[in-house]
Design a protein around this motif. Structure first.
Motif, PDB file in Angstrom:
ATOM      1  N   ALA A   1       0.828  -1.208   0.000  1.00 13.35           N
ATOM      2  CA  ALA A   1       0.000   0.000   0.000  1.00 13.35           C
ATOM      3  C   ALA A   1       0.866   1.264   0.000  1.00 13.35           C
ATOM      4  O   ALA A   1       1.736   1.417   0.851  1.00 13.35           O
TER       5      ALA A   1
ATOM      6  N   ALA B   1       0.297   5.596  -1.233  1.00 13.95           N
ATOM      7  CA  ALA B   1      -0.587   6.576  -1.875  1.00 13.95           C
ATOM      8  C   ALA B   1       0.154   7.268  -3.020  1.00 13.95           C
ATOM      9  O   ALA B   1       0.538   8.427  -2.913  1.00 13.95           O
TER      10      ALA B   1
ATOM     11  N   ASP C   1      -5.895  10.291  -4.335  1.00 15.97           N
ATOM     12  CA  ASP C   1      -5.220   9.686  -3.201  1.00 15.97           C
ATOM     13  C   ASP C   1      -4.043  10.572  -2.750  1.00 15.97           C
ATOM     14  O   ASP C   1      -3.439  11.281  -3.556  1.00 15.97           O
TER      15      ASP C   1
ATOM     16  N   TRP D   1      -1.094  11.142   0.962  1.00 21.81           N
ATOM     17  CA  TRP D   1      -0.652  10.544   2.232  1.00 21.81           C
ATOM     18  C   TRP D   1      -1.679  10.801   3.323  1.00 21.81           C
ATOM     19  O   TRP D   1      -1.860   9.976   4.217  1.00 21.81           O
TER      20      TRP D   1
ATOM     21  N   HIS E   1      -4.313   8.126   3.121  1.00 21.59           N
ATOM     22  CA  HIS E   1      -3.741   6.854   3.579  1.00 21.59           C
ATOM     23  C   HIS E   1      -3.591   6.861   5.104  1.00 21.59           C
ATOM     24  O   HIS E   1      -3.899   5.879   5.786  1.00 21.59           O
TER      25      HIS E   1
ATOM     26  N   THR F   1      -5.467   4.289   7.674  1.00 19.10           N
ATOM     27  CA  THR F   1      -4.673   3.438   8.580  1.00 19.10           C
ATOM     28  C   THR F   1      -5.129   3.616  10.023  1.00 19.10           C
ATOM     29  O   THR F   1      -5.261   2.640  10.773  1.00 19.10           O
TER      30      THR F   1
ATOM     31  N   ALA G   1       2.630   6.641   5.898  1.00 16.63           N
ATOM     32  CA  ALA G   1       1.820   7.156   4.777  1.00 16.63           C
ATOM     33  C   ALA G   1       2.653   8.111   3.909  1.00 16.63           C
ATOM     34  O   ALA G   1       2.531   8.109   2.676  1.00 16.63           O
TER      35      ALA G   1
ATOM     36  N   HIS H   1      -9.009   0.553   2.458  1.00 11.70           N
ATOM     37  CA  HIS H   1      -8.318   1.617   1.721  1.00 11.70           C
ATOM     38  C   HIS H   1      -9.350   2.365   0.863  1.00 11.70           C
ATOM     39  O   HIS H   1     -10.050   1.747   0.060  1.00 11.70           O
TER      40      HIS H   1
ATOM     41  N   ARG I   1      -4.870   1.253  -4.050  1.00 12.28           N
ATOM     42  CA  ARG I   1      -3.617   1.798  -3.519  1.00 12.28           C
ATOM     43  C   ARG I   1      -2.486   0.764  -3.494  1.00 12.28           C
ATOM     44  O   ARG I   1      -1.345   1.093  -3.224  1.00 12.28           O
TER      45      ARG I   1
ATOM     46  N   ASN J   1      -0.618  -2.896   4.120  1.00 12.69           N
ATOM     47  CA  ASN J   1       0.157  -1.972   4.954  1.00 12.69           C
ATOM     48  C   ASN J   1       1.351  -2.645   5.618  1.00 12.69           C
ATOM     49  O   ASN J   1       2.124  -1.969   6.295  1.00 12.69           O
TER      50      ASN J   1
END
Ligand code: FAD
Length: 643
Positions: free
Chosen positions: A55, A57, A65, A67, A70, A74, A91, A124, A128, A428
């Motif tokens: 994953a 971004a 998308d 950070w 993301h 998360t 991220a 997500h 990603r 992730n």
């Protein structure tokens, strides 16, 4: 005293999966002599098994998308218990780590206009996951190994010796860390699996990258190496573990035939359009969207199906809720009698896309089911159910450097804790191990460079490590029954699976802790047959010591956390409790615990406070969403929170 082979490095990395290799590359690139030790063959680590993707971004498929999105995903996935600093670094840096892999030769799948393709995964917001079919981990490991070889080649031209600055010790297991009189890391002790001969590494910095703990559970996607060695080594060296109650049960493992029960069925199947159904043919996930995610997921099958092709105007399918939600939903369907013939539910991709497309996108899954279960996934649904997959808990580290509370001890990858909070989002982990593997390698290099003197290990610690390693060859003490390591392992797996599994209660966990105590006592009488030359029974006996320590950490933490959050579900405390949001549980060895022979040092768990999230990060969320997780006092820092 037996003969011991000795080696000296600046940085010793234990583990040659993605985290270990990335750390070693960084330490070597900073000019330090680096050793890599791995108990399996070089290249055989969990990272190689990763299927779905990594994953990051990058915005290649969905331009919106970033950070920030993301980071939000998360934190939501981890139910806001994550170390927010780790989630932020992850991220922000994941795209650079993926591009770096490409520069080192990785060949990711492409979009029609030639960019790295990205796929959907649970939790997500946007597609990603950079991927290579469903064999992403293989490409990742191949690329990192290629980088190791390139550095060794450069060293050969400079010194005439390929291994002068970077050497791999494969099929070599580390059993103990060595420290100096002040408790700082001085090296590590281990044995060669093939010969059983001992080996000692002198190194002022050790990076643990040993992966997870899944082999303590009966049904798991993990392979034999995942015995929690790094977790236990760190505990015995004086470091703490965080979040050990959070164990991820992946919703889709194979359930049939019994010999392959637990093997992973990638989330990529659902990411690419596969749907879950119960025995009535009902797409049951629509009934399981929890309040905290209401409004974010499609409410009808039509909307969910449209989302695969038009994500701007539709909400995502609840088949792609975070893993903890899907695993619990499957558990409930099976318990209420709507399961598949072999105790799972159905995962249907066959009716969703042409056979050739399935074979192209999911080649490993096609072969896995054909060869292991005689099921053609292009023509019939798979049967799937939850399997122990990943441990969110791990060594408590500084987010920026990867250093633990023990000077010179660093950790990265699955054996480090904090990044994923109570539940990890799929994809992730590969990005985590690249981001924090690099940071731990850098942290270790900086630490060693700044040292005024090299810590020296104590002779008595090396002697004790050798005695412990040989203890299973000693006959049991008088009157005691000899114990078999395989029997103890099977019993441990049963205890963890049945009593500390996907749904937990106080009574069951109390029973689990009693049973673990009994197993701990019985381990002292374990005896192995044969010699030290390749002897898997002996290896298991030593691994059991680690598994028991880590299992006690999981059960004790799970008993203490009286709420349900992410990968920790309490039947007797079924709700999220905002008062637990800012509390993390830290496991440590009980001070002064005897650790001679096969004695398993006991652990204790204490509550610690997670530092409040930085204001600019808090401001990335709507106040109304945060109110579901946070206490009013914590929200005063939010721009709309006010006084
Ligand atoms: P690993 O890659 O497991 O490496 C651990 C290393 O430590 C190994 O070299 C091992 O030999 C060594 N080791 C352990 N103990 C010792 C010891 N005592 N002495 C010496 N060496 C030791 N994540 C994603 O992000 N995306 C995915 O698509 C994905 N798919 C997955 C599919 C499967 C089937 C599995 C099991 C996991 C998947 N994951 C995925 C999770 C991810 O692969 C792992 O979390 C990750 O690879 C862990 O990497 P690591 O470097 O921390 O450990």
């Amino acid at each position: 005293m037996t003969t011991i082979e000795r080696h000296e490095y600046d940085v010793l990395v234990v583990g040659a999966g993605g985290a270990g290799l990335r750390a070693a590359i960084e330490a070597r690139e900073r000019g330090l002599r680096t050793g890599i030790v791995c108990k399996s063959l070089f290249g055989k680590a969990h990272t190689v098994m990763a299927e779905g993707g990594c994953a990051a971004a990058m915005g290649n498929v969905a331009e919106k998308d970033s950070w920030q999105v993301h980071f939000r995903d998360t934190m939501r996935g981890g139910k806001f218990l994550n170390s927010w600093r780790m989630a932020e670094l992850h991220a922000k840096e994941a795209p650079d780590r993926v591009w770096e892999l490409e520069a080192w030769g990785a060949l990711f799948d492409r979009t029609p206009d030639g960019r790295i393709s990205q796929r959907n995964f649970g939790g997500h917001t946007y597609p990603r996951l950079a991927h290579v079919g469903d064999r992403t981990g293989l490409e990742l490991i191949r690329t990192l190994q290629q980088r190791v070889v390139a550095l060794q080649r450069a060293d050969y031209f400079a010194t005439g010796d390929y291994e002068s600055r970077l050497r791999v010790f494969a099929e070599c297991t580390v059993t103990e860390l060595l420290t100096d009189d002040d408790g700082a890391i001085a090296g590590a002790f281990g044995y060669w699996r093939e010969t059983g001969r001992f080996v000692e590494f002198s190194a002022p910095a050790v990076v643990l990258a040993t992966g997870g703990i899944g082999k303590s559970f009966k049904v798991t996607s993990n392979s034999w190496e995942y015995t929690g060695d790094g977790h236990a080594l760190a505990l015995r060296a004086g470091a703490g573990l965080v979040d050990m109650e959070f164990v991820q049960f992946h919703p889709t493992g194979m359930v049939w035939p019994p010999s392959v029960k637990g093997i992973l069925v990638t989330e990529g199947v659902r990411g690419d359009g596969g749907v879950l159904r119960n025995s009535d043919g009902d797409r049951f996930m629509f009934r399981y969207v929890p309040d905290v995610f209401k409004g974010q997921y499609a409410q009808t099958e039509d909307e969910a199906d449209r989302w695969y092709t038009d994500q701007d105007n539709n909400r995502r399918t609840p088949d792609l809720l975070p893993r903890d939600e899907v695993a619990r939903a499957i558990n409930t369907e099976v318990k209420e009698g709507r399961g598949s013939p072999h105790g799972g539910v159905f995962l249907d991709i066959a009716s969703r896309m042409p056979a050739e497309e399935i074979k192209r996108r999911l080649p490993s899954m096609y072969h896995q089911f054909k060869e292991l279960a005689d099921v053609d996934i292009t023509a019939e649904p798979m049967e799937v159910g939850p399997t122990c997959h990943y441990v969110m808990g791990g060594i408590d580290v500084d987010p920026d450097t990867g250093q633990s509370s023990v000077p010179g001890l660093f950790a990265a990858g699955e054996c480090a804790g904090g990044m994923h909070g109570s539940n990890r989002l799929g994809g992730n982990s590969l990005s985590d191990l690249l981001v924090f593997g690099r940071r731990a390698g850098l942290g270790a290099a900086d630490y060693v460079t700044g040292l005024a003197r090299r810590p020296s290990r104590r002779d008595r610690d090396v002697e004790a490590a050798a005695r412990t390693a040989l203890a299973p060859f000693d006959p049991p003490s008088r009157g005691a029954r000899a114990e078999n390591p395989y029997t103890l392992h099977a019993e441990l797996q049963g205890v963890m699976n049945d009593l500390v599994g996907i749904i937990r209660t106080e009574d069951e966990m109390t029973e689990a802790l009693e049973r673990l105590g009994e197993l701990r006592a019985r381990l002292r009488h374990v005896v192995v047959e044969g010699h030290r030359q390749y002897n898997p029974g002996w290896h298991l006996a030593l691994d059991l010591r680690n598994m028991l320590m880590v299992s006690e950490a999981v059960a004790s933490s799970a008993l203490m956390r009286t709420e349900s959050r992410g990968g920790h579900t309490r039947d007797d405390h079924p709700m999220l409790d905002p008062e637990w949001r800012h509390r993390v549980l830290v496991t440590r060895c009980v001070p002064g615990e005897a650790a001679d022979g096969l004695a398993v040092p006991r652990v204790e768990v204490e509550v610690a406070e997670r530092a409040p999230m930085r204001e600019d990060l808090l401001a990335l969320f709507d106040l109304t969403e945060l109110e579901k997780y946070y206490t009013p006092a914590e929200l005063t820092a939010h721009p709309e929170g006010g006084a």
